[in-house]
Design an enzyme around this catalytic site. Structure first.
Site, PDB file in Angstrom:
ATOM      1  N   SER A 273       0.843  -1.185  -0.075  1.00  0.00           N
ATOM      2  CA  SER A 273      -0.069  -0.057  -0.074  1.00  0.00           C
ATOM      3  C   SER A 273       0.907   1.340  -0.187  1.00  0.00           C
ATOM      4  O   SER A 273       2.085   1.201   0.523  1.00  0.00           O
ATOM      5  CB  SER A 273      -1.059   0.092   1.318  1.00  0.00           C
ATOM      6  OG  SER A 273      -1.510   1.297   1.385  1.00  0.00           O
TER       7      SER A 273
ATOM      8  N   TYR B 271      -1.673   0.170  10.423  1.00  0.00           N
ATOM      9  CA  TYR B 271      -1.893  -0.362   8.988  1.00  0.00           C
ATOM     10  C   TYR B 271      -0.703  -0.183   8.090  1.00  0.00           C
ATOM     11  O   TYR B 271      -0.099  -1.081   7.672  1.00  0.00           O
ATOM     12  CB  TYR B 271      -3.344  -0.032   8.556  1.00  0.00           C
ATOM     13  CG  TYR B 271      -3.547  -0.453   6.905  1.00  0.00           C
ATOM     14  CD1 TYR B 271      -3.827  -1.642   6.635  1.00  0.00           C
ATOM     15  CD2 TYR B 271      -3.243   0.467   5.723  1.00  0.00           C
ATOM     16  CE1 TYR B 271      -3.770  -1.887   5.158  1.00  0.00           C
ATOM     17  CE2 TYR B 271      -3.258   0.267   4.628  1.00  0.00           C
ATOM     18  CZ  TYR B 271      -3.964  -1.000   4.077  1.00  0.00           C
ATOM     19  OH  TYR B 271      -4.110  -1.512   2.797  1.00  0.00           O
TER      20      TYR B 271
END
Lengths: 441, 246
Positions: free
Chosen positions: B138, B151
């Site tokens: 990501s 995250y």
């Protein structure tokens, strides 16, 4: 709440937008005031829930496909563009496609969309064998011509008002190639255009692009495009059997100011379009199915051309008898007004299949108008001509017709309403369109 | 035995997983979908078979059950040509700040599990001398942000693992692709405010993964705009960055 609108961007209304991920979740999402929405290509308020809108594009799985017969079972959110890209190279295309490929199968059934072949091959619903329908009453039923046939014929063309279409079984057309053998005919006025369309009755595909800025003796001048599926031996050497489908390249990045479209730019565009087309008239040539069927799909977001306030499409069908006089009158009023679409579309339709399907044997004329000034009054006047001629308006494109116009145009409405009531006695399924045109006040 | 190429998708029920499986099946790969609930994957398997006429297999896989990984890899009938890990969990940052169990699940789902399973595949691929490994990481791993650093830090770890693995494996004929999708309209991001021009649909990511595998690209930002955005974000001095509401 979310602001939701159709492709014409008028009206824009508040409706809660839900994206269920399972058929169970679809059932839970349907509360009073809900309607299903496919890819949002209905122009007006057909796919906007009165309170809640249930988005179905997440359901895009093919369940089964028979490569011999072309019979396919799929979820209702599959787009026609996806079907064409996936099964075209395997030798199958949808029997019926409208002017854009970015519509869902569920939406195509709900509007019983027609294509350039309606005059000889009928509408989208004709090739649907059965549907899985989640009714307003909360039942999930399979409906076909034999089983629950009332529900079937009310759902084909029923604008989502019988329930949510979850799945469909349909037939695809076997084709040798993805190319179309096209013949262009130029018609100098409306009489010639109608004669050319009549003469094209035996062609699989036919459509006329009308220069709606032309007036006087040029009124109705147009280019008629006839088409047949090209056989393997008819395509150019080196061309693949199936042309590559391009994603829309050019996008309209912003809302154009409404003054971009004015009588001068429209007239200039039409003049150019007519002359360029007329030069191709006569001999046949082979074109990719994409520009042939979907000329506007190559410009993403073309609806922004009409500016922030959106636009209205007026699509009527006029029964064959007496159509010439009414179409001439409508085109004359539009040409004198000067702000109609860059192009108008004229084509012939055959008999519709669903109880509320739009087509009837005659000529259909589609015109775009930017939302401004006295356009609503102008279109009401056009509607009076349509009603007097025994015609009707296409619900998938409509955002503004009156109840009286609607009721006059759709005499089978009473039967539709009775079936709708039996599937949904509590009146759960309601769209902005149904509130405007159907529901008891 | 088929001579076709094959790909296995870990996290096959996610939107990006489905899209990747479609892209590979469309390109003629046989595909295996792996996920926690195999029954839920059956409609997607039927979809791939009907569309592309390829072989589709289903495998049970739980990214948190690391003890099962060796059995999972050795239990495959044949070693695939490509393994793609889409697995990840966004979680809820605010909960993760005080709930250690939730923070642990996020960290394990995005770093520990994906790294260990891809590491196992790497050993098998290196022994064979060929294979492609794809990890979907990501842009959130490029710099920790106040709004999602649990995250983001796990994705940062995963990105570092992939880049190290790439450096080592490339000498043994194995290629490693790191995918940084940016905003994608999926189940994971539903309800979030996404910036329109920086947002893509899942099929775009699926096609980008296939393209990266075939062209042997090392790191892809799915939308080119993200490379620029993250370059700017990465180069901001910490003193400035910590003051930003971002």
């Amino acid at each position: 709440m979310t602001l939701v609108s159709g492709w014409g961007r008028f009206p824009v209304v508040d409706s809660e937008l839900l994206r269920p991920r399972s058929f169970e979740a679809v059932g839970e999402a349907v509360v009073t005031g809900s309607v299903a929405r496919g890819n949002g290509r209905a122009y007006g308020d057909a796919a906007i829930g009165a309170i809640r809108t249930v988005a179905m594009t997440g359901f895009d799985r093919v369940r089964s496909f028979d490569p011999v017969t072309g019979r396919i079972r799929l979820e209702a959110g599959v787009l026609l563009s996806d079907l064409i890209d996936t099964f075209g190279p395997r030798g199958f295309l949808p029997f019926v496609v409208p002017g854009t490929r970015f519509v869902s199968v569920g939406g195509a059934i709900a509007a019983d969309v027609h294509g350039k072949n309606h005059h000889c091959e009928g509408g989208f619903g004709r090739y649907v064998d059965s549907i899985l329908l989640r009714t307003g009453q909360g039942e999930t039923i399979e409906a076909s011509r034999e089983q629950n046939s009332d529900a079937f014929f009310a759902t084909v063309g029923g604008m989502g008002l019988t329930g949510v279409i979850l799945e469909a079984t349909m037939r695809l057309r076997p084709v040798e190639t993805g190319w179309i053998r096209e013949r262009v005919i130029s018609a100098s006025d409306l009489d010639a255009a109608m004669r050319a369309l009549d003469a094209g009755d035996s062609a699989t595909y036919s459509v006329a692009w009308i220069d709606c800025a032309a007036r006087g003796s040029d009124l109705g001048r147009s280019l008629i495009y006839l088409g047949e599926h090209a056989r393997t031996g008819e395509i150019a050497d080196g061309a693949g059997a199936f042309p590559a489908g391009k994603n829309p390249g050019l996008a309209v990045p912003v809302d154009l100011p409404s003054m971009t479209l004015n009588r001068y730019s429209i007239r200039a565009f039409n003049e150019l379009y007519y002359r360029m087309g007329a030069r191709r008239a006569g001999g046949g040539h082979v074109v990719s199915l994409y520009p042939y069927f979907f000329p506007l799909d190559s410009i993403a977001d073309w609806n922004r051309i009409y500016g922030r306030r959106g636009f209205l499409q007026h699509q009527c069908v006029i029964p064959e008898l007496g159509a010439r006089a009414v179409l001439g009158e409508i085109l004359d009023r539009v040409a004198r007004r000067g702000d109609a679409s860059f192009l108008a579309v004229l084509k012939k339709l055959g008999q519709g299949d669903g109880i509320l399907s739009f087509p009837l044997p005659g000529y259909t004329l589609a015109l775009d108008f930017p939302v401004k000034g006295d356009i609503l009054n102008f279109l009401d006047e056009i509607d009076r001509l349509v009603v007097a001629a025994g015609g009707r308006l296409y619900l998938a494109k409509d955002a503004r017709q009156s109840r009286a116009t609607f009721e006059a145009g759709y005499p089978a409405l009473r039967r539709f309403n009775a079936i709708r009531k039996s599937l949904d006695p509590a009146g759960t399924i309601r769209s902005k369109l149904s509130q405007r045109l159907f529901d008891e006040v | 035995m088929t001579s076709r190429k094959s790909a296995i998708v870990l996290g096959g029920s996610s939107d990006i997983g489905r899209a990747a499986a479609r892209a590979f099946a469309k390109a003629g790969y046989d595909v295996a979908l792996a996920g926690r609930d195999v029954a839920a994957l059956e409609p997607d398997a039927a979809d791939l078979r009907a569309r592309y006429n390829v072989e589709v297999g289903l495998r049970t896989f739980d990214v948190l059950d690391t003890a099962s990984f060796e059995g999972f890899v050795s239990g495959l009938a044949a070693l695939p040509d490509v393994v793609i890990s889409i697995v990840g969990l966004l979680g809820v940052q605010q909960n993760a700040e005080s709930d250690l169990a939730h923070a642990t699940t996020i960290m394990r789902s995005n770093y520990e599990g994906p790294s260990l399973i891809l590491g196992l595949f790497a050993e098998k691929f290196l022994a064979r001398g060929s294979g492609t490994i794809v990890g979907v990481s990501s842009v959130a791993g490029d710099r920790g942000r106040a709004s999602n650093y649990v995250y983001g830090s796990a994705k940062a770890g995963f990105s570092a693992f992939l880049s190290g693995l790439r450096a080592r494996a490339s000498r043994g004929g194995v290629h490693v692709v790191t995918v940084k999708p940016g905003f994608v309209r999926t189940k994971m991001t539903e309800g979030m405010k996404l910036i329109g021009p920086l947002t893509v649909e899942a099929p775009v990511v699926g096609d980008a993964i296939l393209n990266a595998v075939e062209k042997k690209t090392d790191v892809i930002y799915v939308s080119g705009k993200w490379r620029l955005v993250m370059l700017i974000i990465k180069t901001l001095p910490e003193a400035v960055f910590k003051k930003l509401k971002f």
